[in-house]
Design an enzyme around this catalytic site. Sequence first.
Site, mmCIF file in Angstrom:
data_model
loop_
_atom_site.group_PDB
_atom_site.id
_atom_site.type_symbol
_atom_site.label_atom_id
_atom_site.label_comp_id
_atom_site.label_asym_id
_atom_site.label_seq_id
_atom_site.Cartn_x
_atom_site.Cartn_y
_atom_site.Cartn_z
ATOM 1 N N GLY A 3 0.936 -8.335 12.109
ATOM 2 C CA GLY A 3 2.386 -7.917 12.341
ATOM 3 C C GLY A 3 3.473 -8.994 12.159
ATOM 4 O O GLY A 3 4.497 -8.710 12.616
ATOM 5 N N GLU A 11 7.346 -4.543 -3.107
ATOM 6 C CA GLU A 11 6.477 -4.062 -2.065
ATOM 7 C C GLU A 11 6.357 -2.312 -1.984
ATOM 8 O O GLU A 11 5.533 -1.841 -1.873
ATOM 9 C CB GLU A 11 6.843 -4.493 -0.587
ATOM 10 N N TYR A 33 3.706 4.940 10.011
ATOM 11 C CA TYR A 33 5.075 4.413 9.645
ATOM 12 C C TYR A 33 5.914 5.182 8.639
ATOM 13 O O TYR A 33 7.069 5.804 8.873
ATOM 14 C CB TYR A 33 4.892 3.245 9.063
ATOM 15 N N SER A 43 3.096 -11.483 6.927
ATOM 16 C CA SER A 43 2.326 -12.517 5.917
ATOM 17 C C SER A 43 2.406 -12.007 4.629
ATOM 18 O O SER A 43 2.614 -12.693 3.524
ATOM 19 C CB SER A 43 0.719 -12.541 6.206
ATOM 20 N N ASP A 93 11.592 -7.651 6.658
ATOM 21 C CA ASP A 93 10.722 -8.832 6.612
ATOM 22 C C ASP A 93 10.902 -9.856 5.413
ATOM 23 O O ASP A 93 10.999 -11.076 5.718
ATOM 24 C CB ASP A 93 9.323 -8.291 6.464
ATOM 25 N N GLY A 146 -2.388 -9.770 9.014
ATOM 26 C CA GLY A 146 -2.836 -8.675 9.810
ATOM 27 C C GLY A 146 -2.333 -8.452 11.271
ATOM 28 O O GLY A 146 -2.686 -7.574 11.927
#
Length: 377
Positions: free
Chosen positions: A117, A153, A217, A120, A165, A115
């Site tokens: 950023g 995701e 976002y 993870s 990421d 959490g």
Amino acid sequence: MTTAAERLAKTAGAGVLWASPGRVNLIGEHTDYNDGFVLPFALPQATAVSGGRLAERRWVVSSEQTGETVTFDLDGGGKVGGWASYVAAVVWVLREAGVDVPGASLTIASDVPFGAGLSSSAALECAVMAVLVDLAGADVPMRDRPRLAQRAENEYVGAPTGIMDQAASTLCHEGNALFLDCRSLATEQVPFDLAGAGLKILVVDSKAPHAHVDGEYAARRRACEEAAGILGVGALRDVDVDALPDALAKLDDETMRRRVRHVVTENQRVLDTVEVLRAGDLRAAGPLMTASHESMRDDYEITVPQVDTAVRVALEHGAHGARMTGGGFGGCVLALVDEEHCDTVEVAVREAFAANGFTPPDTFVVTPGQGTYRISG
Ligand code: GLA
């Protein structure tokens, strides 16, 4: 202190063991879903996953962190929730890609702060993918995995993220930053020898609560897509920095103009940063980082007082540059500092947080680590 991989290695038994790291982004924020450029590097901290095949087609997943074990199969309909959704998402996407994923027992341990950023979730997805591909004996090249993990995701977990990421967690090389073209997925490993230049990257985890981050976002992403539509380009990546004044003149909405200005100038800052790193002038990346932060603060409007404070105080105490990294609304700040100034900057940031009544930050130094790697099996 043992690492997650070391802890799992003791208990993994006959299975396979892989790790994928978290990341920081040196520069290039909110450019990935605009088909633009990013320059992340992998953290030394990784998520490790061990796995062994099961005779039945179900997945039994244990988390060292929560102490929970979750069992699922994907044939009964319904979605897996919570942290295990990232695991189920990877099983789902591999099957979609035609991989015959065997049932497996998986154990997860992680050193990537959760959490903050630091990706993870991408680290977890990429490590799970590595274990399942290995157990399946399938041929899924590393270069194809970021798109699969991103799809997992986006479509299974339901978070509309870009590809940075997952690409960083998979493709980074130790000692380098990863220059990624998010349209073509062309990569270049850019040497980033901090110690050789007498520099450090200090990470300040602001501990700011991530409020409304998902909605904000998605709203930024929509504004960019809408602007690209009005400008008649495939993505904002197609607007060159020289063409920016003309493009802005075509947009009526002031907020949309600011969003576009951030993305277009940020892409150019990534290209400029790659240039200075190629030339071995690491300190010259500092002002570009700071300009990136100002653009995120003023034009993209994704910073919060804690990260703005960390950046300002780091610069006041000799950092060459500083910026928030990651999606925003909290998370971490990177400060590029001379080795001998690192402690001073760290102390000054802590004092400023205390003086402002902010939750004490976590601070640590990072070096560019290795993307997905096999530990044993
Ligand atoms: C999050 C997303 C990435 C990227 C960054 C912002 O980390 O997961 O895809 O969009 O935000 O640069």
